[in-house]
Each structure stands twice: as C-alpha cells, then as structure tokens.
Design a protein around this motif. Sequence first.
Motif, short mmCIF file in Angstrom:
data_model
loop_
_atom_site.label_atom_id
_atom_site.label_comp_id
_atom_site.label_asym_id
_atom_site.label_seq_id
_atom_site.Cartn_x
_atom_site.Cartn_y
_atom_site.Cartn_z
N LEU A 92 0.84 -1.19 0.00
CA LEU A 92 0.00 0.00 0.00
C LEU A 92 0.88 1.25 0.00
O LEU A 92 1.74 1.40 0.86
N VAL A 93 0.68 2.10 -0.99
CA VAL A 93 1.52 3.30 -1.08
C VAL A 93 0.63 4.54 -1.21
O VAL A 93 -0.35 4.52 -1.97
N ALA A 94 0.97 5.59 -0.47
CA ALA A 94 0.32 6.89 -0.69
C ALA A 94 1.43 7.93 -0.80
O ALA A 94 2.47 7.81 -0.16
N ALA A 95 1.18 8.93 -1.61
CA ALA A 95 2.21 9.96 -1.80
C ALA A 95 1.51 11.28 -2.06
O ALA A 95 0.34 11.29 -2.45
N PRO A 96 2.16 12.41 -1.87
CA PRO A 96 3.50 12.58 -1.33
C PRO A 96 3.50 12.52 0.19
O PRO A 96 2.87 13.34 0.83
N ALA A 112 0.18 8.51 7.83
CA ALA A 112 0.91 9.35 6.87
C ALA A 112 1.29 10.68 7.50
O ALA A 112 0.43 11.40 8.00
N GLU A 113 2.56 10.98 7.48
CA GLU A 113 2.99 12.31 7.93
C GLU A 113 3.17 13.17 6.70
O GLU A 113 4.06 12.93 5.90
N VAL A 114 2.29 14.13 6.54
CA VAL A 114 2.30 14.89 5.28
C VAL A 114 2.58 16.36 5.55
O VAL A 114 2.47 16.83 6.66
N LEU A 116 2.86 2.21 3.39
CA LEU A 116 2.31 2.52 4.71
C LEU A 116 2.28 1.20 5.48
O LEU A 116 1.28 0.48 5.50
N LEU A 117 3.41 0.88 6.13
CA LEU A 117 3.59 -0.46 6.69
C LEU A 117 2.62 -0.77 7.84
O LEU A 117 2.13 -1.88 7.95
#
Lengths: 756, 287
Positions: free
Chosen positions: B207-211, B247-249, B219-220
């Motif tokens: 699972l990946v979110a960006a930026p 997520a730290e954005v 996102l482990l």
Amino acid sequence: MPIITENITREKKTETDFQSPEVWTKVTGKAVYGNDFKLPGMLYGKILRSPHPHARIKKINLGSVEAMPGVYASLTGAELPERPYGIVFDDELPLAAELVRYIGDEVAAVAAVDNETASKAVEAINVDYEMLPAVFSPREALKPDAPQLHEKFKDNLAWERNLLRGDSDKAFREADVIVENTFTIPSVHSTYLEPTVCVAADDPYNGLIIHTAVQSPDAVRVIIAKALELPLSKVRIVGPVMGGGFGGRVYGNLKLYMIASLLAIKTGRPVKMQLTREEEFLVGRPMIAAEMHLKMGFKNDGTILAREADIVTDNGAYSAQAPWVSKTLSERNDSVYHIPNIKTRVRLAYTNKVPTGQYRAYGNQAANFATESLLDMGAVKLGIDPLKLRLKNCVKTGDTTVHGLKIKSCALAECLKAAAEEIGWYDRKKGYGYGISAAIHASGSLVFDKNFRGAAALARLELDGRISIFSGEQDYGQGAHATFTLIASRVLGISPEMITVYSRDTLSSPHSIGALGNRQTTIGGKAVQMAAKRLRELIVLTAADMLEDPVVMEKGTLRSASDRIVELPLVAYHYHSLTCGLSLIGEGRYVPEPSEYDETGYGNIAVTYSFAAHGAVVEVDKTTGAITVHKIVAAHDSGKIINQISAIGQVFGGTTQGLGMSCYEGYLFNKGEVANASLADYRIPTSLDVPDITPIFIENEDPEGPYGAKGLGEIVQIPVLGAVANAVADAAGVRVTDLPITAEKVYQALSGWECE
Amino acid sequence: MSYLKAESIGQALTLLKESAPESRLIAGGTDLFLQEFPERLIDIGSIEELKWIEEKEGFLEVGAGVTHTIAGGSDLISDKATALAEACLQVGSPQVRNIGTLGGNVMNAAPAADAAVALVALGAVAVLMDKDKNIRRVNVDQLYAGYNCSAVDCSSELLLKFMIESCKSGEGSAFVRFAARRALALPMVNAAVRVKIKNGIISEIYLVAAPVKPAPTRLLKTEELLLGKSACEETWLKAEKSAAGEAEVRGSLLRCSADYRKHLVGILVSRAIQVAALRAIGGKEEG
Ligand SMILES: Cc1cc2nc3c(=O)[nH]c(=O)nc-3n(C[C@H](O)[C@H](O)[C@H](O)COP(=O)(O)OP(=O)(O)OC[C@H]3O[C@@H](n4cnc5c(N)ncnc54)[C@H](O)[C@@H]3O)c2cc1C
C-alpha cells in the motif's frame, strides 16, 4: 457539445454564420502575431524588476553593463523626467525613480542584440535598496498606522465612493428577513494565450511607431504621447493579430510600451520586448481582488427592500483602471433586481502587490458571486424557491433602475425561465445540485469619456467594387470584424465576401475609445451601419449622376428608372475620374444621447443593457469536497444576434472563463510575492474540466443597437459565478464564500473546520 | 552543448563511459527540460530495446523507455499490473504521456510521480546497468536519495527495465489520484495498492500513498493492520483511519493544507483498496 436548444431559438440561423477570412490565417499558422514581427536591425529589451515589495532605491550601479558585448543601451528612472502617468490617476512612472512598491516593479532596462544578452546584462545591474515596511492586506493598508505607498494618497486610500439611494436604514428596520455575509475573490488574470509583446521603432520621418496588439490603441497612443512628451501625430500604433485580450489588454502593458519606446529613441533602432509568462503574472494587471460584505433585507413575500455593502478592493501598487472596476463592481449589479434602498461604501486600497486592472466584465462577475449567493441564502430563509424570488424582483423593459439606468429592452425573466427549464430546475435528479443566477451589463458604455460617447467609421468603395471598412474598434478574436462585415453587408445588400474591415492602424482608422464596456457591436457596429448607409446614398447619387436617371440599389447593382444596370466598379471609376483620384467614402458616426448624471452618479450610463441568466448542475463528493460541474446553461438577451457562430463562441469561451474564476483560478501571495506565477500553478480549467455548455439566445429587438443587437462579450462571464456557487451550495448543503470554490474549501465547510 | 543520439543500450553505455561527469541521459525530456541543461546530453529515446513490454516466467518486464501512453494502452500491463496502467493514463496530458517515459518518471525522483507510486505498490524491481555493463537489481523505492533526488547517478548508470511479479488470480491492484483539475495537475495525493485475497481474507498487501516521504513509501502499519482482515466495509473504514493517521504529510500554499492532505490519504487509500480487492475477487466494477 449541444449548441442551441431547438425549442427555444426555434429557427436555425445559419445564414447569419460568418467567419472572417482572418480565422483561416490563424488556424493555418499564417497570421502574424506580435512575436512573429521583426524589423531589420531590431534589438531586444529586458527589464530589471524589484525583488522587494517596498524599498527605496539608494543606488543603481550599472557597472560595465553598457560595455558588455551586444549591449546597446541601458535605461534607469534617473535619466527620465519625473512625470507620472496613469489611466485614472497619474501614479506611475515608466521606471521607478526613488521607490519600488511591489515585487516586479520596473527598475532598469537594457537593449541588446538578443534576449539572452539583454537578460544577462539586466542581471549584471546592481541595485542598492533600503527596505521599507510593506503592507499586503487592503484592510490593513487602510489603517492609519500602515506603511504608506503614495504620498498623494493618504492612508493608502486610492479611491472611495459612498452611495445612498432611498433610505436603507429604515428599510432594514422594516424588513422581515435579513441576510448578510462576507464574500471574497482573489485577483484573477485574463491568461490570454499570447504574452504581451511590442516592437517600438522611432525615426525622424515616421515618428514613433509601436507595433503591438492592444484593445484600445488610440487611448494608449494618447497616454504615451503625453507621458513621453511627443507630438500626438507622431505616435502611431499598428497592430499585429492579437493572441487574446479578454479585457486584460484594454491598455496592453503601458510600461512595456514606454520602456521599449524610450530604448528605441535612445538607440535609434527598433526594440522588441515581450513579457515572459512569469512576468505576465507579475505585471500583467489582473483584475482587482475584493472583499465584499453584503446585507440584504426582504419582505416575507420575497420583495427585496434594501441592500447594504461595505466593499474593499485591492489596488495593488498602482491604479490602472481599478477605480472604474471598483465602481462597476460596487453598483452595476444593483440593477438586476428592483432594490429601492441602497447603501454602499467602496474603498480601493493601495497594497505592495501586483498592480491590478480589469478582466472581461469589469468586476461585475465578483458582484454576481456575492449578490447571487446572498440571494439564495435569502431564499432559504424566506422559504421561497430561488427562481421565483428572482422572477419576482427582476427588472423589465421600460424600467429605470435604482441608479438611473434606462432599460430599453430586457428579456431577463425569459432568460431565467429558459435557463431553469433547460437545467431541469423543476425536475431535479437526486444527488445533484442546481443553481441559478442573473446579470445585467452595460452594452455600449458611455461614461469613459462623457464628451466622446460614440464611435465613427468609414466605408470606402474600392475601384474593383469591393468595400473597405475603417474602424478604430478592435478585433482581437471576439469577432468584431465579422460582425462589422455582416452589418455593412446588410446595409449595402452585398455579400460579406466583398467586404474587408481594417482596424489596427491608428493612422488610417477613426479614433476610438477602444474595445471595452461592450462597445464593439452596439456602438462600433452602429457607426459601421451609419457609414455603410452613407456610402449607399453616395453610390446611388453618383450612379444617378452617371446615368442621368434616378437609380435604385439592389444586391450590389444599380438599376435606373429606364432599366439600365451598372455595377459597383463602374460607379467607383466614374467618381474616381470625376474627382481625379478620390473614392466614394461614407462617413458614419454614432453619437448616443449624452448621459446625464447628478452629483450622486445617478443616471443612464450605457446605450442599452444586456441581460443573462445562467443555470448550473453540479455534483459534490462529500467525502472529499470534490466538485464536478456537469452542465451550464447560458441564456442571454443580447438582442438580435448578428453572427450566430461567433456569439456561440463567446458563450463557450466566456462561460469557461467564468468557471475558471468560480472553481480554479486566483493569485496566491506569499508576503507580496506571487506564489503561482506560471500556468502550471495558476490553474485555468483544461478542456477536461469544462462541462456541457448550452447557449440560449432570447432574441428581442433592441431599439438602439444595430439591427437590434446588444453586446455579449463581457456579460457571458458574469452569471457563471453565482450559478456555480449556488449549485455547489445546493449539492453540498454548505456554502463557500471565498473564491475559487475548491474541493478543500467545500470539505472544510462540510466538516466545520476553521480556515486559517 | 552537444546532443548525442544513442541507437542501442551498448552505444548509450559507451557514450556514458567516454564522457565527463556532466553528461546526462535524456529520454522524453519532459522533466529534464525544466532543469538546467548539462553540457552533454545522450538521447536514449529511440533505443528499441528499452521499449519492450513482455511477460516472462511470471514476471512482467517493462522497459524504462516505455512511454505513459504505451504503458497505459498495453493490454498486458492493464491485465497483469492494472495499477501501473491506471497511473500512466493519468500523467499530465496526452502530449506529456506521448513522450514521457516510465524510466524518467522514476529517475526524476519526484515524491508523488504517478507511475513510480504504482510501481512501488506493485513491488517492482528496477534493473540497472552501469558503464562497465554490470547489472544490478534494486527495489524501486530504494532508488531515492531525498526529495527530488535520485540515488542513481544518471551520468553513469542506465535504467533498463522494471520487473513486476504478474498479478495472478486472487490478486488485484489499483491506482487513484486527487488533483485540482482533471489534467495537467500534480496530485495532491495519489495512492496505489496491490492486494491478494484468499477466502475473503487479505493475505498480502502493498500500500503506497504519496506525497508522504521523499520516495513513494509503503504505509507499513496500515498494511499490517489489514493483513488477515476480511474484505469488507468495516476493513475499508479501518484502512482509511489508519492510513490518514500513519501518513505524515506536509501542506503547501499551492496544493493544499496538511490536514486536508492527511484526510485525502485516508480516503484515497480506502478507495484504492476497495477497487483492488474487487479486482482480486473478480468482482464487477461500477462505471
Ligand atoms: C506539463 C507536465 C505535466 C506533467 N505531469 C505529470 C503528472 O501528472 N504525473 C507525473 O508523474 N509526472 C508528470 N510530469 C513529469 C514527467 O512528465 C514524468 O516524470 C515523465 O515520466 C518523465 O519522463 P521523461 O522520459 O520525460 O524523463 P526525462 O526528462 O528525459 O528524464 C528525467 C530524468 O531521468 C533520467 N533518465 C531518464 N531515463 C533514464 C534511464 N533509462 N536511465 C537512467 N536515467 C534516466 C534523466 O537523466 C533525467 O535525470 C509532467 C511533466 C510536464 C512537463
């Protein structure tokens, strides 16, 4: 894309579809735009701009810039007389003398063999600044202890107007329902495709010629001749084809023209200067930002009793047309409905930001957003259908509005009904939001110069029987030439292919106020109609003289009582020989009745008025706030439509620009610096973001306009804002009062977050 | 400035080898054109060997020179690595997609490059070859050294291709993004998911979110939370909450606030998982 709703326009009018042959030069890449234009020996100019929002220039160190290979001249404000110029106020200098007032302010300039050398030279100039405190918020700027921008304008107040009609205090005391709110709109740029460019050339024989595409070349010429102290007859503007204007290029970029001219005079060579896209955003005179606090009072039955407004508009560092725009923004919209009591205060404040100007509808778009939003809020409180509320209060033919506007023709109620029907107002689909909004706009503004209200045109019969029309009114893609061609063609009874319109040379065209205030069709077109009419009379007289017999003119030929026929070339030659070289020229003038103003500004301000109502259908994703605009219906009363195809084009383009203001566009500032000075970050809608747009024309004949026509170019943008804002509010159940209406703002409103 | 055109991988490497360090590879040039130009450019845009798309022994191999248009239109990629095809179709505009490549998208090292985000979620491995023809294989998320800074030195190494384990039955992937307009806008958030579902239970998830981080990053915590959970509404809600929390954005004046971005991460992750899960179980997609 749907074009026209059959049942509403009833007839397809393809016979009124005409495209000027110039269109083909554009689509085949043959049209000569400003950037294509070159002269032998031409130099290129670049400008050094202030990196600070407010500072005093202590010293400009040119160093060895002029000795750099390829550099021909440099220029600073110190070399120039301190003679301020301006459009409304004289508050600008071609190059800063002592103070810089925003990031981008012109400090020095260089002319060199090419752009690269000029850029390098400009970068080598060293300026010693003393920082001054700056102010960015117009409300802050108006406070007495704020940093002051201009000595002449105390408390940074550039312009103020207090307007009273009726007794609004009393009306509010009597009102059953009162709504109020604050609405804001950022500065918006007209983002024409072609960044402003000019080539200035000067020699003792021709004088100064500026090759540039500008909406009001005559006005620009007058300002430049005065500012540079040149004889007016020795300043000429010749226009290449314009890559879009949208009201943002009424005066083009005066500083660019002046600096190029000064460099051309100094070097004795033509100098070309073009803004980069970034510069266009920094110095391209976007429309003023505004904060509008509005209050409206109603009777229980929906009758509007009063409106109060406290408006502050953001001038930026210099004025351009901002006072005029602020005026239109603060009062034009009051005439959409009957509002007997009005109290308005509008203040224009100087700030250390990008100087502003105008875009398409002169601020009337911003007012539409605020008023139409507030009206819907009133409708909710009153429990009255928003459409019914509008129909109950809207103006009609024969009315004189609260500010004295004389409504000679008005199909606003029909526009409202047609737009509502077409978006399915009474047959709503679940999950969608519906919004409606109405607008009035001047068609042929009379007030730019009270003594010069109209327009003139010349129609000349050429020796080959073709007709040349000379007008000072500019075609910059909106189709003025095609409209003038069709008008002349109808008067003369000859095919449009036989007619060519020339407008882009101040030497050969009659002087004009320019392409603003929706003057082109209503005023410029009427002058063309008069010129063609006069030419027709002259042709008939000349032919009668030639045949020694009375004649009539039909379909471009002349027939005498004894049935002899002459074609136009023969008439032309006859006159030509008779006068040893003259041509038949019909001089046409249209001089509208003077507009009479009392000291409060009450009075009629335009030849006539256009009306429109737009409806929008949107969807809002409540989990993210994302908005999808599905459909915009644009119902217009622009009188009789002269050229259907270009009218439709205006509706598509103007509606899209309205959508841009509604949901996408706006300057972002970071301590006075434009944070989004590029097309990547200043987001105009792409073609994928544009919804279905359905134009509807309610064609009532206007008694004043040529062949019953009224203006369309500006008004198309106005009602989009209110319609979209109301549709979003309807779909989301919450209202965003700060443009542009983005997903984030909708989501914030939905989740009750506080904006910072 | 010199501009050299390489016709083959071998030639590109030879040109790299003979050159001083300031030379740079150019593929579509859509990122490079916005930066300062180096003295020497080696154009790899016409090397056919970099444009292959094929499936070999359970792995999809996609050349670094494949454009977004080609990848987005490839049946093989749509079928075996759906998220990648979806991502490529959302890059920029048709013009940018026609010329921009997958290799450039990763090597430019932007934190939310669409194809790169999908590649990381698909567990793609990059295959690189240096000037001396040494080959190395690295997970795509290991190719980043910092914000907009690649760990690969494009003056000495050539990215050849990506290897992606083909999605088999019981597996699905998806890519979603959220931007200010429908074209030509960098995403406020994008997200990609690869999921394996066995008997209605999530048995594997990427699972990946960006930026979020400099590199597209998994996102482990959320992955761990979802493992072993059943594919149902309740789980998607958990995913939304967990991803937004994890997520730290950062916020920016140009895109959106940090709070809104955090919220979007949750929403987009949850949406991507739902679509991927539906694909995994062979369900019908709406619209
Ligand atoms: C208007 C516009 C809109 C855009 N929109 C998006 C968007 O929505 N989403 C998105 O993700 N991106 C977007 N981009 C960025 C860009 O288009 C993509 O990142 C594209 O995939 C880059 O590929 P390229 O081939 O053009 O790379 P290039 O510009 O040619 O190269 C980029 C970098 O990668 C290196 N490189 C390229 N190929 C190799 C290789 N095989 N081996 C080693 N090094 C290599 C180059 O040396 C350079 O450092 C946009 C760009 C523009 C101009």
